[in-house]
Design a protein around this motif. Structure first.
Motif, PDB file in Angstrom:
ATOM      1  N   MET A  95     -45.080  28.785 -24.211  1.00 47.14           N
ATOM      2  CA  MET A  95     -46.016  28.104 -25.103  1.00 47.14           C
ATOM      3  C   MET A  95     -47.267  28.950 -25.343  1.00 47.14           C
ATOM      4  O   MET A  95     -47.837  28.934 -26.441  1.00 47.14           O
ATOM      5  CB  MET A  95     -46.365  26.729 -24.535  1.00 47.14           C
ATOM      6  CG  MET A  95     -45.153  25.791 -24.513  1.00 47.14           C
ATOM      7  SD  MET A  95     -45.474  24.129 -23.898  1.00 47.14           S
ATOM      8  CE  MET A  95     -46.350  23.407 -25.292  1.00 47.14           C
ATOM      9  N   LEU A  96     -47.679  29.702 -24.348  1.00 41.25           N
ATOM     10  CA  LEU A  96     -48.809  30.614 -24.556  1.00 41.25           C
ATOM     11  C   LEU A  96     -48.447  31.737 -25.524  1.00 41.25           C
ATOM     12  O   LEU A  96     -49.300  32.196 -26.301  1.00 41.25           O
ATOM     13  CB  LEU A  96     -49.271  31.194 -23.219  1.00 41.25           C
ATOM     14  CG  LEU A  96     -50.085  30.244 -22.333  1.00 41.25           C
ATOM     15  CD1 LEU A  96     -50.346  30.890 -20.981  1.00 41.25           C
ATOM     16  CD2 LEU A  96     -51.398  29.850 -23.002  1.00 41.25           C
ATOM     17  N   ALA A  97     -47.205  32.177 -25.479  1.00 44.19           N
ATOM     18  CA  ALA A  97     -46.767  33.224 -26.415  1.00 44.19           C
ATOM     19  C   ALA A  97     -46.815  32.717 -27.851  1.00 44.19           C
ATOM     20  O   ALA A  97     -47.241  33.429 -28.772  1.00 44.19           O
ATOM     21  CB  ALA A  97     -45.362  33.693 -26.056  1.00 44.19           C
ATOM     22  N   VAL A  98     -46.378  31.475 -28.062  1.00 39.49           N
ATOM     23  CA  VAL A  98     -46.472  30.875 -29.397  1.00 39.49           C
ATOM     24  C   VAL A  98     -47.940  30.716 -29.787  1.00 39.49           C
ATOM     25  O   VAL A  98     -48.330  30.994 -30.928  1.00 39.49           O
ATOM     26  CB  VAL A  98     -45.742  29.516 -29.419  1.00 39.49           C
ATOM     27  CG1 VAL A  98     -46.061  28.751 -30.699  1.00 39.49           C
ATOM     28  CG2 VAL A  98     -44.240  29.718 -29.293  1.00 39.49           C
ATOM     29  N   ARG A  99     -48.748  30.284 -28.851  1.00 38.97           N
ATOM     30  CA  ARG A  99     -50.189  30.138 -29.099  1.00 38.97           C
ATOM     31  C   ARG A  99     -50.817  31.461 -29.514  1.00 38.97           C
ATOM     32  O   ARG A  99     -51.644  31.516 -30.437  1.00 38.97           O
ATOM     33  CB  ARG A  99     -50.853  29.600 -27.827  1.00 38.97           C
ATOM     34  CG  ARG A  99     -52.343  29.334 -27.898  1.00 38.97           C
ATOM     35  CD  ARG A  99     -52.780  28.797 -26.533  1.00 38.97           C
ATOM     36  NE  ARG A  99     -54.171  28.379 -26.527  1.00 38.97           N
ATOM     37  CZ  ARG A  99     -55.193  29.141 -26.146  1.00 38.97           C
ATOM     38  NH1 ARG A  99     -54.969  30.392 -25.766  1.00 38.97           N
ATOM     39  NH2 ARG A  99     -56.425  28.656 -26.143  1.00 38.97           N
ATOM     40  N   GLU A 100     -50.426  32.541 -28.835  1.00 43.38           N
ATOM     41  CA  GLU A 100     -50.976  33.854 -29.142  1.00 43.38           C
ATOM     42  C   GLU A 100     -50.563  34.317 -30.534  1.00 43.38           C
ATOM     43  O   GLU A 100     -51.360  34.902 -31.282  1.00 43.38           O
ATOM     44  CB  GLU A 100     -50.502  34.860 -28.096  1.00 43.38           C
ATOM     45  CG  GLU A 100     -50.944  36.295 -28.340  1.00 43.38           C
ATOM     46  CD  GLU A 100     -52.445  36.493 -28.188  1.00 43.38           C
ATOM     47  OE1 GLU A 100     -52.963  37.474 -28.763  1.00 43.38           O
ATOM     48  OE2 GLU A 100     -53.092  35.667 -27.507  1.00 43.38           O
ATOM     49  N   ARG A 101     -49.328  34.036 -30.921  1.00 46.38           N
ATOM     50  CA  ARG A 101     -48.810  34.540 -32.196  1.00 46.38           C
ATOM     51  C   ARG A 101     -49.264  33.696 -33.381  1.00 46.38           C
ATOM     52  O   ARG A 101     -49.623  34.235 -34.433  1.00 46.38           O
ATOM     53  CB  ARG A 101     -47.286  34.595 -32.148  1.00 46.38           C
ATOM     54  CG  ARG A 101     -46.678  35.129 -33.435  1.00 46.38           C
ATOM     55  CD  ARG A 101     -45.186  35.308 -33.321  1.00 46.38           C
ATOM     56  NE  ARG A 101     -44.615  35.838 -34.556  1.00 46.38           N
ATOM     57  CZ  ARG A 101     -43.316  36.039 -34.761  1.00 46.38           C
ATOM     58  NH1 ARG A 101     -42.443  35.783 -33.782  1.00 46.38           N
ATOM     59  NH2 ARG A 101     -42.887  36.510 -35.915  1.00 46.38           N
ATOM     60  N   TYR A 102     -49.238  32.364 -33.209  1.00 48.97           N
ATOM     61  CA  TYR A 102     -49.491  31.483 -34.354  1.00 48.97           C
ATOM     62  C   TYR A 102     -50.795  30.690 -34.253  1.00 48.97           C
ATOM     63  O   TYR A 102     -51.212  30.066 -35.234  1.00 48.97           O
ATOM     64  CB  TYR A 102     -48.346  30.480 -34.509  1.00 48.97           C
ATOM     65  CG  TYR A 102     -47.004  31.102 -34.785  1.00 48.97           C
ATOM     66  CD1 TYR A 102     -46.654  31.515 -36.071  1.00 48.97           C
ATOM     67  CD2 TYR A 102     -46.074  31.267 -33.764  1.00 48.97           C
ATOM     68  CE1 TYR A 102     -45.411  32.069 -36.325  1.00 48.97           C
ATOM     69  CE2 TYR A 102     -44.821  31.829 -34.010  1.00 48.97           C
ATOM     70  CZ  TYR A 102     -44.497  32.232 -35.290  1.00 48.97           C
ATOM     71  OH  TYR A 102     -43.264  32.785 -35.550  1.00 48.97           O
ATOM     72  N   GLY A 103     -51.400  30.648 -33.069  1.00 43.35           N
ATOM     73  CA  GLY A 103     -52.571  29.818 -32.854  1.00 43.35           C
ATOM     74  C   GLY A 103     -52.219  28.541 -32.122  1.00 43.35           C
ATOM     75  O   GLY A 103     -51.054  28.115 -32.098  1.00 43.35           O
ATOM     76  N   PRO A 104     -53.209  27.876 -31.484  1.00 38.72           N
ATOM     77  CA  PRO A 104     -52.929  26.682 -30.670  1.00 38.72           C
ATOM     78  C   PRO A 104     -52.253  25.552 -31.428  1.00 38.72           C
ATOM     79  O   PRO A 104     -51.443  24.814 -30.854  1.00 38.72           O
ATOM     80  CB  PRO A 104     -54.323  26.261 -30.185  1.00 38.72           C
ATOM     81  CG  PRO A 104     -55.147  27.493 -30.265  1.00 38.72           C
ATOM     82  CD  PRO A 104     -54.620  28.262 -31.438  1.00 38.72           C
ATOM     83  N   LYS A 105     -52.563  25.397 -32.717  1.00 36.54           N
ATOM     84  CA  LYS A 105     -52.015  24.259 -33.472  1.00 36.54           C
ATOM     85  C   LYS A 105     -50.512  24.368 -33.680  1.00 36.54           C
ATOM     86  O   LYS A 105     -49.883  23.399 -34.110  1.00 36.54           O
ATOM     87  CB  LYS A 105     -52.722  24.136 -34.827  1.00 36.54           C
ATOM     88  CG  LYS A 105     -54.213  23.868 -34.735  1.00 36.54           C
ATOM     89  CD  LYS A 105     -54.827  23.513 -36.079  1.00 36.54           C
ATOM     90  CE  LYS A 105     -54.649  24.606 -37.114  1.00 36.54           C
ATOM     91  NZ  LYS A 105     -55.384  25.831 -36.757  1.00 36.54           N
ATOM     92  N   ALA A 106     -49.923  25.518 -33.367  1.00 37.40           N
ATOM     93  CA  ALA A 106     -48.474  25.674 -33.487  1.00 37.40           C
ATOM     94  C   ALA A 106     -47.732  24.990 -32.346  1.00 37.40           C
ATOM     95  O   ALA A 106     -46.500  24.954 -32.341  1.00 37.40           O
ATOM     96  CB  ALA A 106     -48.107  27.158 -33.531  1.00 37.40           C
ATOM     97  N   LEU A 107     -48.472  24.424 -31.378  1.00 36.91           N
ATOM     98  CA  LEU A 107     -47.881  23.685 -30.262  1.00 36.91           C
ATOM     99  C   LEU A 107     -47.977  22.191 -30.547  1.00 36.91           C
ATOM    100  O   LEU A 107     -49.005  21.701 -31.029  1.00 36.91           O
ATOM    101  CB  LEU A 107     -48.619  24.001 -28.961  1.00 36.91           C
ATOM    102  CG  LEU A 107     -48.774  25.476 -28.592  1.00 36.91           C
ATOM    103  CD1 LEU A 107     -49.603  25.614 -27.329  1.00 36.91           C
ATOM    104  CD2 LEU A 107     -47.420  26.131 -28.412  1.00 36.91           C
ATOM    105  N   CYS A 108     -46.927  21.466 -30.234  1.00 38.29           N
ATOM    106  CA  CYS A 108     -46.901  20.028 -30.487  1.00 38.29           C
ATOM    107  C   CYS A 108     -46.176  19.317 -29.365  1.00 38.29           C
ATOM    108  O   CYS A 108     -45.321  19.903 -28.690  1.00 38.29           O
ATOM    109  CB  CYS A 108     -46.213  19.733 -31.829  1.00 38.29           C
ATOM    110  SG  CYS A 108     -46.337  18.006 -32.358  1.00 38.29           S
ATOM    111  N   GLY A 109     -46.513  18.071 -29.143  1.00 39.04           N
ATOM    112  CA  GLY A 109     -45.824  17.240 -28.167  1.00 39.04           C
ATOM    113  C   GLY A 109     -45.183  16.046 -28.840  1.00 39.04           C
ATOM    114  O   GLY A 109     -45.453  15.743 -30.003  1.00 39.04           O
ATOM    115  N   ALA A 110     -44.337  15.350 -28.097  1.00 35.34           N
ATOM    116  CA  ALA A 110     -43.732  14.105 -28.581  1.00 35.34           C
ATOM    117  C   ALA A 110     -43.535  13.166 -27.399  1.00 35.34           C
ATOM    118  O   ALA A 110     -43.064  13.590 -26.334  1.00 35.34           O
ATOM    119  CB  ALA A 110     -42.394  14.371 -29.282  1.00 35.34           C
ATOM    120  N   VAL A 111     -43.909  11.916 -27.588  1.00 35.94           N
ATOM    121  CA  VAL A 111     -43.820  10.908 -26.539  1.00 35.94           C
ATOM    122  C   VAL A 111     -43.719   9.554 -27.226  1.00 35.94           C
ATOM    123  O   VAL A 111     -43.868   9.455 -28.445  1.00 35.94           O
ATOM    124  CB  VAL A 111     -45.064  11.006 -25.608  1.00 35.94           C
ATOM    125  CG1 VAL A 111     -46.311  10.492 -26.328  1.00 35.94           C
ATOM    126  CG2 VAL A 111     -44.850  10.306 -24.285  1.00 35.94           C
TER     127      VAL A 111
END
Length: 715
Positions: A95-111
């Protein structure tokens, strides 16, 4: 755990009813879960999901008990057991790798929602990464009710005082299947002479006991709510003192309701005028209690439909009155889960929160002003596939089976398969977990500790861990805590701010604050009462712009939305004649079953014995027209839908002619992986998620849909 037999007072959290439970533990194993008659929120009411479903989930032979890592292609069903350290390290780094490449908003959760601690923990974890994005199922279950309640300023969720009412107005609710305490209270009230008015196109146990049963065409309920308002005003049966002192926009509401006299409402809904007027008369003879449910939620006019009935509660004088709808109150110092998400110390910068997916279009749902701050789900799925408004490339899903529960199953599957990384925390392997890169084992409601405010008590309740977690299962708090500490060690220095507690007990004590009740005190009885005062409007106030109940919503007006409740025709009624000819039936979804909670328990033998297959209710006239008989299989398609699904016919007068009525959440655990029947027997495989949407919540239509059926000739 000690040897011998122990009975632990607790609370069942398999659904939002929160029934008090007594858990019997023998030699370290739960052997029985039974009702708790002294629990003030449920008074001994209980259902089979708590008695059978919860312990069998805990001890199910196929339960996920260890972290697993995918070793083959996504969805290929090849897994390797790994340690928690390896699983969490890989999850943190991916998830940090995605954050580094695309920015924090590229991470999402679902519940499922923030009604339970798992939702708060997931949202705070995403914030620790710097992302405001997380999805919840409430746009499909309860969201329109909650936003209407909030916009109007009532604060009555779970405040139904049915035991002391003279008239229970049950709208779109099947308490028999959905809420055991409500069902038992309805029976008690009826036995004491209370009248019961039921508004539901489908037959339920509540409708069979009703003094008046109104059967409207699906999606037309708002016209009846407005007609009842008009009747109360016309006959002078509203509470003038309360309206003058505490209501904003009464004259405008009167003018709107005047457009819906009973005669016009009868034409719009198919309900006889005399029945509408009788329902209004009974309700006016209060105290009266509004009991609402999923039947008027989760469609593109859900908020304004609820607003019609919430305004009815307000002007009738039944707000915060014995036998009416109590306002939900809490002991001073207590913090509920949703309030945690709005506390300044746990917020992201405003400019970040404003970029929450959906906040631009649905600001009362998503983003900083949103009810639970969650995203607009369909827009997230679109962002995963299109990169608009920005890319979403990694997701953490906890305790929810979105492949089955979100409409447009093919699109959800395509989105999950396209992600750079997907982690799923679950009890059982399901169609969502099958597409994960990392699968994490979760604790059940017999293995973790939670505290909650029960508006129906009113009381605070405790769920107690009865046994140690099986295998290596961990709770959502610990998972989120350990991940936050990992990303902090990898350079995200602000991560600890969002999850500062070191243990789940510390978090629960934070919720209790200085309210005068401790976890240790609640362990003896499993709950704690607190003082409750009716009608303290001067002290409690109303959380609206005007400080009053807003019959005319100033905030909706600011957003350019209709500030008054109104009736909006369903998709079926708005379609062209050509579409209606091609799709001549009306689909009504969301029917509850006692055996299942959404997509849960499909893997338990007792539940499948009671309800082995997904079903579609058809009226005898409809079945005859299509030459169908009981237990025939039919294909179901909706206008503009992504595909079709297969359901088994039930011929019954419980549904109206021309209406095809069904439930949701179906999949076959025994079917071939990875989707395990989610594309064949799941109604969401035949429904779209891309609008039209409710202008407040962004909820998609799940009822009142034009559909067609065809017999399945061969299986």
């Amino acid at each position: 755990m000690e040897s011998g037999t122990t009975i632990i007072p607790s609370t069942c959290w398999e659904c939002s009813a929160h029934c008090g439970s007594l858990v019997t533990v023998e030699d370290g194993r739960v052997t029985k879960v039974s009702p708790y008659p002294e629990h003030p929120a449920s008074l001994g009411a209980f259902c089979v999901k708590g008695i059978r479903g919860l312990p069998e989930l805990t001890y199910h032979p196929d339960r996920v008990l260890y972290p697993m890592k995918r070793t083959g292609p996504r969805g290929g069903g090849r897994w390797q057991r790994v340690s928690w350290d390896e699983a969490l390290d890989e999850m943190a780094e991916a998830m940090l790798a995605v954050r580094e490449r695309y920015g924090p908003k590229a991470l999402c959760g679902a519940v499922s929602n923030a009604h339970f601690s798992r939702g708060v923990m997931l949202a705070l974890l995403l914030r620790a990464y710097g992302s405001p994005n997380w999805m919840m199922n409430q746009d499909l279950c309860g969201g329109c009710r909650a936003l209407s309640d909030r916009i109007t300023g009532l604060a009555i969720s779970k405040g139904e005082d049915i035991d002391n009412t003279r008239c229970a107005l049950v709208v779109g609710r099947n308490p028999y299947a959905a809420d055991p305490p409500q069902w038992q209270a309805l029976k008690r009230a009826k036995a004491k002479g209370a009248r019961v008015v039921v508004l539901d196109p489908g037959e339920t146990p509540a409708s069979t006991m009703a003094d008046v049963w109104l059967r409207p065409r699906p999606g037309t309920d708002a016209a009846i709510g407005l007609a009842m308002i008009h009747w109360l005003v016309e006959h002078g049966r509203y509470d003038r003192d309360f309206v003058e002192r505490w209501c904003h926009g009464f004259d405008a509401l009167v003018e709107r309701a005047a457009q819906y006299p009973a005669e016009r409402a009868a034409k719009l809904t198919g309900v006889p005028r005399a029945d509408i007027e009788k329902a209004a008369e009974y309700y006016a003879d209060g105290p009266s209690c509004f009991v609402s449910g999923h039947g008027i939620d989760a469609f593109s006019a859900g908020v304004q439909t609820f607003r019609a009935f919430h305004c009815l509660v307000a002007i009738s004088g039944n707000l915060d009155r014995e036998g009416g709808n109590r306002r939900v109150k809490k002991p001073a110092g207590f913090t509920n889960y949703i309030e945690v998400l709005h506390k300044p110390e746990f917020r992201l910068p405003l400019e970040v929160e404003n970029q929450t997916i959906g906040a631009d279009r649905f600001p009362l749902w998503a983003g900083p002003e949103g009810w639970q701050t969650a995203c607009h789900n369909p827009s997230v799925i679109e962002a995963v596939l299109s990169g608009k408004p920005y890319p979403v490339r990694a997701m953490y899903v906890s305790g929810v089976n979105i492949v089955v529960t979100y409409p447009d199953t093919p699109k959800t599957l395509a989105a999950l398969k396209s992600l750079d990384f997907l982690a799923v925390a679950t009890h059982m392997m399901n169609p969502t977990a099958e597409y994960a890169d990392i699968v994490l084992p979760k604790t059940t409601g017999l293995e973790d500790e939670e505290v909650s405010l029960e508006g129906s008590g009113p009381c605070l309740s405790l769920i107690q861990p009865a046994v140690e977690p099986l295998g290596e299962a961990r709770g959502d708090f610990r998972i989120a805590h350990d991940l936050a500490r990992r990303i902090e060690a990898r350079g995200v220095t602000e991560a600890r701010r969002f999850i500062p507690w070191e243990t789940k007990r510390e978090f629960n004590e934070f919720l209790l604050g200085d309210c005068g009740v401790t976890v240790e005190q609640m362990r003896e009885k499993g709950y704690a009462n607190f003082p409750f005062t009716y009608g303290d409007f001067e002290k409690a106030g109303f959380k609206t712009k005007t400080g009053k109940v807003e019959l005319y919503s100033e905030r909706l007006a600011e957003l350019g939305l209709d500030p008054l409740p109104d009736y909006t025709p369903t998709r079926s009624e708005r379609e062209t004649p050509a579409v209606r000819d091609a799709y001549p039936l009306t689909l009504l979804t969301g029917v509850r079953e006692r055996t299942y909670h959404h997509s849960r328990f499909r893997d338990q033998g007792w539940a499948r014995k009671v309800s082995p297959d997904p079903w579609l209710q058809l009226h005898p006239e409809t079945a005859t027209r299509y030459r169908l008989a009981e237990d025939d299989w039919v294909w179901v398609e909706t206008a503009g839908g992504p595909g079709r699904c297969r359901l088994k016919v039930r011929v019954t007068e419980a549904t109206l002619p021309g209406v095809a009525r069904t439930g949701m959440g179906w999949w076959y655990p025994e079917a071939e992986a990875p989707h395990r029947g989610a594309l064949e027997v799941n109604i969401n495989a035949a429904m779209r998620y891309d609008g039209p949407w409710d202008p407040v919540t962004g909820s998609a239509d799940t009822r009142g849909l034009p559909c067609r059926i065809a017999k399945v000739e061969t299986l």
